[in-house]
Design a protein around this motif. Structure first.
Motif, PDB file in Angstrom:
ATOM      1  N   ASP A  29      -9.982  -5.776  -6.260  1.00 55.16           N
ATOM      2  CA  ASP A  29     -10.490  -4.443  -5.938  1.00 55.16           C
ATOM      3  C   ASP A  29      -9.868  -3.427  -6.883  1.00 55.16           C
ATOM      4  O   ASP A  29      -8.778  -2.896  -6.631  1.00 55.16           O
ATOM      5  N   ARG A  31       0.835   4.292  -2.733  1.00 57.58           N
ATOM      6  CA  ARG A  31       0.623   5.716  -2.369  1.00 57.58           C
ATOM      7  C   ARG A  31       1.706   6.594  -2.987  1.00 57.58           C
ATOM      8  O   ARG A  31       1.438   7.682  -3.483  1.00 57.58           O
ATOM      9  N   ALA A  74       0.829  -1.216   0.000  1.00 55.10           N
ATOM     10  CA  ALA A  74       0.000   0.000   0.000  1.00 55.10           C
ATOM     11  C   ALA A  74       0.860   1.261   0.000  1.00 55.10           C
ATOM     12  O   ALA A  74       0.517   2.251  -0.668  1.00 55.10           O
ATOM     13  N   ASP A  85      -6.507   5.444  -8.228  1.00 61.86           N
ATOM     14  CA  ASP A  85      -5.729   6.537  -7.622  1.00 61.86           C
ATOM     15  C   ASP A  85      -4.345   6.692  -8.242  1.00 61.86           C
ATOM     16  O   ASP A  85      -3.695   7.722  -8.085  1.00 61.86           O
ATOM     17  N   ARG A 126      -8.640   0.502  -5.949  1.00 55.85           N
ATOM     18  CA  ARG A 126      -7.326   0.873  -5.403  1.00 55.85           C
ATOM     19  C   ARG A 126      -6.401   1.405  -6.480  1.00 55.85           C
ATOM     20  O   ARG A 126      -5.451   2.123  -6.193  1.00 55.85           O
ATOM     21  N   LYS A 159     -14.039   7.413  -7.705  1.00 56.89           N
ATOM     22  CA  LYS A 159     -12.616   7.317  -8.082  1.00 56.89           C
ATOM     23  C   LYS A 159     -12.391   7.712  -9.540  1.00 56.89           C
ATOM     24  O   LYS A 159     -11.298   8.067  -9.938  1.00 56.89           O
TER      25      LYS A 159
END
Ligand code: NDP
Ligand code: ZN
Length: 363
Positions: free
Chosen positions: A264, A246, A242, A270, A267, A294
């Motif tokens: 998913d 980011r 994660a 982004d 995620r 999103k």
């Protein structure tokens, strides 16, 4: 006269194939009869053999749409090919030829036309009522008969076994990469992600690198695939990390997802810049759940892409020949196909493509 040929036939949805015979149609005036040398095993074969997709499935089924072989004989009106030519057949063997998609050279999106209502004629698992109800059989067999307009030429010097996967895995990535400008000057400024590093993913990375894309990143669940990605000139992003995700937020212009199962997807939106594209080519049987926020909040696009046109198919082969792009394959005898299908279901193919050597099926 129709011809009896050997094939690997699935009788039901067990995902098991058996050696049996099938009939190929009588050669028509525009037909090319092909002796199949190699056929790749695509994850779509598995989805259909096991009836995982919510589409009509017809049994007995002969899968296979990554077909390469040699022309055996031709119908009297054939002008494009001659006996002895090295040729390929991909995911479809005809289309209506008169709908707006066909007229624009996008046969893969053939929607049918008022006279002949049915759309695209898939290479296998396809029964078109408006064309006589003939059930199509694919490339897990020793021979196939196809209209010359739906056959492509395998460039001289290309190894046939590693060319086979270009007929589906290759073109399925070549088409969207080209559509989004990766093979133009624009590509030199683009950051592109290839999600899912299996058969399609391998081709996506190799094609994007060969097109000269500025930065190519593999997005994978499997840390073990990092070295292979880097060896091909790509960056690597472990999708379970994660913090790494980011750090890469709002940086990708295009991500093409080849993932074969539900995950998913939200995620990954982004990671895209404003106006970035998330392109689905993978077809998870149970679909994906999309969080509209999103997409909407950064004017991102969620888009899909299906294989490629006949022009894309020939362009893929020519591009790969010119840039020495080959698919890494594991060549198998026909007797090993059931094991290979089970391995593919469990991801044991890694980043490689299983390819059947059809001479092992000859009587
Ligand atoms: P492979 O099995 O070779 O590769 C699929 C990859 O998907 C795996 O290597 C894995 O990558 C990833 N994956 C598997 N399960 C999951 C999961 N639960 N969540 C996220 N990622 C997952 O298959 P192919 O490359 O042959 O085919 C991929 C998909 O593309 C299939 O659904 C197939 O039907 C579809 N397809 C679509 C076409 C089109 O025209 N749009 C044409 C051909 C195929 P990793 O381990 O790196 O995460
Ligand atoms: Zn395929």
């Amino acid at each position: 006269m129709s011809r009896t040929v050997q094939a690997l036939v699935a009788a039901d949805t067990s995902g098991i194939v058996r050696n049996a015979t099938i009939e190929r149609r009588t050669t028509r005036s525009h037909d090319v009869d092909i002796e199949i040398k190699f056929c790749g095993i695509c994850h779509s074969d598995l989805h259909q053999l096991r009836a995982e997709w919510a589409i009509d499935n017809y049994f007995p089924m002969v899968a296979g749409h990554e077909i390469v072989g040699i022309v055996n004989s031709v119908g009297e009106a054939v002008t494009r090919y001659a006996v002895g030519d090295r040729v390929g057949v991909g995911c479809f063997v005809d289309s209506c030829r008169s709908c707006s998609s066909c007229k624009r050279g996008m046969e893969q999106y053939c929607g049918g036309c008022p006279e002949k209502k049915d759309g695209i004629h898939l290479t296998y698992n396809c029964k078109l009522k408006d064309y006589g109800g003939e059930l199509t059989f694919g490339g897990y067999s020793t021979a196939i008969t196809v209209d010359e307009n739906y056959v492509v030429r395998v460039p001289d010097g290309m190894e046939l076994s590693s060319a086979a996967p270009l007929l589906c895995a290759g073109v399925t990535l070549f088409s969207p990469l080209s559509h989004f400008g990766c093979n133009t000057l624009k590509g030199k400024e683009m950051k592109v992600g290839i999600q899912g590093f299996g058969g399609l993913g391998q081709m996506g990375v190799k094609l994007a690198v060969a097109m000269g894309v500025k930065s190519v990143t593999v997005l994978s669940r499997s840390a073990a695939k990092r070295k292979e990605a880097e060896a091909l000139g790509a960056q690597f992003l472990l999708t379970s990390d994660a913090a790494a995700l980011r750090r890469e937020a709002s940086s990708f212009d295009l991500i093409i997802s080849t993932a074969a199962a539900t995950y998913d997807v939200n995620r990954f939106f982004d990671l895209l810049v404003v106006d970035g594209h998330y392109c689905l080519v993978g077809l998870p049987p149970n679909g994906l759940h999309v969080n509209a926020f999103k997409i909407v909040t950064n004017r991102r696009s969620l888009v899909g892409s299906l294989i490629g046109s006949m022009k894309d198919l020939q362009d893929t082969l020519n591009f790969c020949s010119a840039h020495n792009v080959e698919c890494d394959v594991v060549v198998l005898e026909a007797s090993k196909v059931n094991v290979a299908l089970a391995d593919l279901a469990e991801g044991k193919n890694g980043t490689k493509r299983f390819v059947i050597d059809l001479k092992s099926l000859l009587p």
